[in-house]
Structure formats: structure tokens, C-alpha cells
Scaffold this active site. Structure first.
Site, PDB file in Angstrom:
ATOM      1  N   HIS B  59      70.782 -33.507 -70.288  1.00  0.00           N
ATOM      2  CA  HIS B  59      70.412 -32.551 -71.097  1.00  0.00           C
ATOM      3  C   HIS B  59      71.748 -32.088 -71.809  1.00  0.00           C
ATOM      4  O   HIS B  59      72.760 -32.297 -71.356  1.00  0.00           O
ATOM      5  CB  HIS B  59      70.012 -31.334 -70.329  1.00  0.00           C
ATOM      6  CG  HIS B  59      68.459 -31.370 -69.809  1.00  0.00           C
ATOM      7  ND1 HIS B  59      67.781 -30.231 -69.522  1.00  0.00           N
ATOM      8  CD2 HIS B  59      67.954 -32.384 -69.585  1.00  0.00           C
ATOM      9  CE1 HIS B  59      66.608 -30.678 -69.207  1.00  0.00           C
ATOM     10  NE2 HIS B  59      66.557 -32.035 -68.992  1.00  0.00           N
ATOM     11  N   GLU B  61      73.137 -29.271 -72.722  1.00  0.00           N
ATOM     12  CA  GLU B  61      74.242 -28.382 -72.075  1.00  0.00           C
ATOM     13  C   GLU B  61      75.077 -28.887 -71.140  1.00  0.00           C
ATOM     14  O   GLU B  61      76.399 -28.979 -71.074  1.00  0.00           O
ATOM     15  CB  GLU B  61      73.764 -27.106 -71.553  1.00  0.00           C
ATOM     16  CG  GLU B  61      72.877 -26.295 -72.507  1.00  0.00           C
ATOM     17  CD  GLU B  61      71.407 -26.587 -72.671  1.00  0.00           C
ATOM     18  OE1 GLU B  61      71.081 -27.739 -72.482  1.00  0.00           O
ATOM     19  OE2 GLU B  61      70.510 -25.768 -73.028  1.00  0.00           O
ATOM     20  N   CYS B  89      67.508 -24.607 -69.727  1.00  0.00           N
ATOM     21  CA  CYS B  89      66.341 -24.657 -68.504  1.00  0.00           C
ATOM     22  C   CYS B  89      67.142 -23.947 -67.387  1.00  0.00           C
ATOM     23  O   CYS B  89      68.503 -24.253 -67.402  1.00  0.00           O
ATOM     24  CB  CYS B  89      65.893 -26.120 -68.661  1.00  0.00           C
ATOM     25  SG  CYS B  89      66.857 -27.291 -67.584  1.00  0.00           S
ATOM     26  N   CYS B  92      70.541 -26.182 -66.388  1.00  0.00           N
ATOM     27  CA  CYS B  92      71.494 -25.992 -67.351  1.00  0.00           C
ATOM     28  C   CYS B  92      71.968 -24.519 -67.110  1.00  0.00           C
ATOM     29  O   CYS B  92      73.320 -24.357 -67.193  1.00  0.00           O
ATOM     30  CB  CYS B  92      71.070 -26.301 -68.765  1.00  0.00           C
ATOM     31  SG  CYS B  92      70.677 -28.087 -69.193  1.00  0.00           S
TER      32      CYS B  92
END
Lengths: 162, 162
Positions: B59, B61, B89, B92
């Protein structure tokens, strides 16, 4: 759970615990390890490597997921079971949801990790708070452009969902 | 927040939104990006790369944290601010707690992500459930050896805490 299933799960969990203990010196990281198993065979073993690799995301489960996905050539762990020496922290729990294995088994708890000086329980508590009440401040700024990436994504016929 | 601070945060957030939109085609991934900033300068930009790299943990991040830590030679983001095109999310969010930046700013919300077909809101809901009630089954097996890695860790004088 049948006695046979339990014996199989215990065997892989004990292997994860052994790897966690060995990893402290062998991989110079925190006392955690995780195994990913498919059809009775270990696909990948992940060791905590936060301090040895300067990567705060290098928890055992994340390392194991990444290695297993590399080995399988997939971004999903279809039909895989995950065996973690300790209850996954919120980061790893989230990662497991994205990786979508079949099931997760663990031995030690977030309280055991907290007693050894790790923040797992603290992060679980923080997640339950509203963003403005957290120790790490999360601030949303309302920008008119915020949804533009999603709109462009949904308009892209070649997008690969995950 | 002063008007000057808000303008600065908005500038970096708009850059994150632009990167998220560009990343869809440039990095062949989901519509998310994150910037890590220290002393007014961008240390790293992370793009979602789940499907292009077969890594469900890639992801924006996580990618940004890993790149920033590499650039800084550290496993903590001391004094850094994180600008994410969308609310992180749970994976993260957990990663951000472990990376310990100063603050996190975001634009779109988990509901916006859900409307675009992403599981962020679902994973938040699942995290709040007891392990036995979750869609992804988490099972603890109580093994006498579970705490052995922690005991060995605490007995190691050279351990590096994180």
C-alpha cells in the site's frame, strides 16, 4: 477441530515459535516469526527484521506474506494457512485481510507481547479511538479533489482489482 | 491550525492526490499515494503497487514508510509528517504507529475507498470483532512454549528495542 487437525496446527505453531526464538540472534530482530503453509508444506517463513533492515513494517507476518506471494507469484494467499508465534498486531492483522489466507493460528497473545515491551496492545487500543483522540494525530482535510483518484480508477477499463 | 499551516498541509496533500491519480497508470496500482515530509522537504513518495509487484502489503503508506526509512537510515520517522491521499487502512494505520511520525494528514475517507470497491471499511469493522467472530478465522492455540521467544529476548543484553 479434530485431534489430527489440532496436532497438525500445533506442529506448525511450534515451528513458528522455534523460528521466533532462533530469529532473535539469527536475523537480529524481535522475537516473532510466522509460517505460511499450503497443502501441508511451508511456502515461506517470515522473521521480524525491523531493526536489522531499518524497516518498521518488517514484522514476521508481513515478511512471510511478501515471501509467500513472491513464491506463489500471486497477491493473494488462496488456500494458505498462517501460523504466527504471536497474535498479529493491527498492522499484520490488516495485512492478513488483504492477503486473504484461509485461516490464521497463533500462540502468544498481545498481552504477552506487551509484557515483553512491545506496543501491540497499545496500537489495538489506539485503533479503537476516534482519530482526534489518538496519541498519533490523524487529521482529515476536506479537499474538493480528494475523490479524483478514485474517479479515474473507476473509469479505467484495464484496472486490476485486489 | 494557522492559515499558513493549513496551506502547507493542503499543498502536500494535493501533491499526494496528484501522485495517487498518476500512480494508477504510472505504477500500475490502486489509486492511492502517500508523501513523507521532514523539515518541509519530501523524503519519500509511496505508490500503491499491490498488483504490479504481487505484494498485498504494498500500500502507498507502507511503500512510503519503507522508502523514507531507507533514505533516513532509521526505523523511526522522527519529526516526519505523513500525507496520504486517503485515510490509511488498518494495516497502514498500524504501520504508522510502528514508524512513529509526528502527524498524519489525509484527504479521502474509508467510505470513499469503500465506494470505489476497496475493503478498508470492512477491515476496520472486522478488527473491532472478537477473533472468533471474524470472517477470517483467527484461532489461538495455548501452547506451553508460547512465551519462550519473549523470555529469550528479555534475557538478551544486546537486544535493540523498537
Amino acid at each position: 477441530m479434530t485431534a489430527g487437525d489440532r496436532a497438525r496446527h500445533e506442529r506448525f505453531l511450534l515451528a513458528a515459535i522455534d523460528a521466533a526464538a532462533a530469529g532473535i540472534t539469527k536475523h537480529n530482530g524481535g522475537p516473532f516469526a510466522a509460517l505460511i503453509v499450503r497443502d501441508g508444506a511451508v511456502v515461506a517463513t517470515g522473521f521480524n527484521a525491523v531493526t536489522s533492515t531499518n524497516d518498521p513494517t518488517a514484522h514476521a507476518e508481513i515478511q512471510a506474506i511478501r515471501a509467500a506471494c513472491r513464491a506463489l507469484g500471486a497477491f493473494q494467499l488462496d488456500g494458505c494457512d498462517v501460523y504466527s508465534s504471536c497474535e498479529p498486531c493491527p498492522m499484520c492483522l490488516g495485512a492478513l485481510y488483504w492477503a486473504r489466507p484461509r485461516a490464521v493460528y497463533f500462540a502468544a497473545t498481545r498481552a504477552d507481547a506487551a509484557a515483553a515491551g512491545f506496543d501491540d496492545a497499545f496500537v489495538y487500543d489506539e485503533l479503537a479511538r476516534a482519530p482526534a483522540q489518538r496519541a498519533l494525530p490523524f487529521t482529515r482535510l476536506d479537499l474538493p479533489d480528494a475523490n479524483r483518484p478514485f474517479k479515474e480508477w473507476l473509469a479505467l477499463p484495464t484496472r486490476v482489482r485486489y
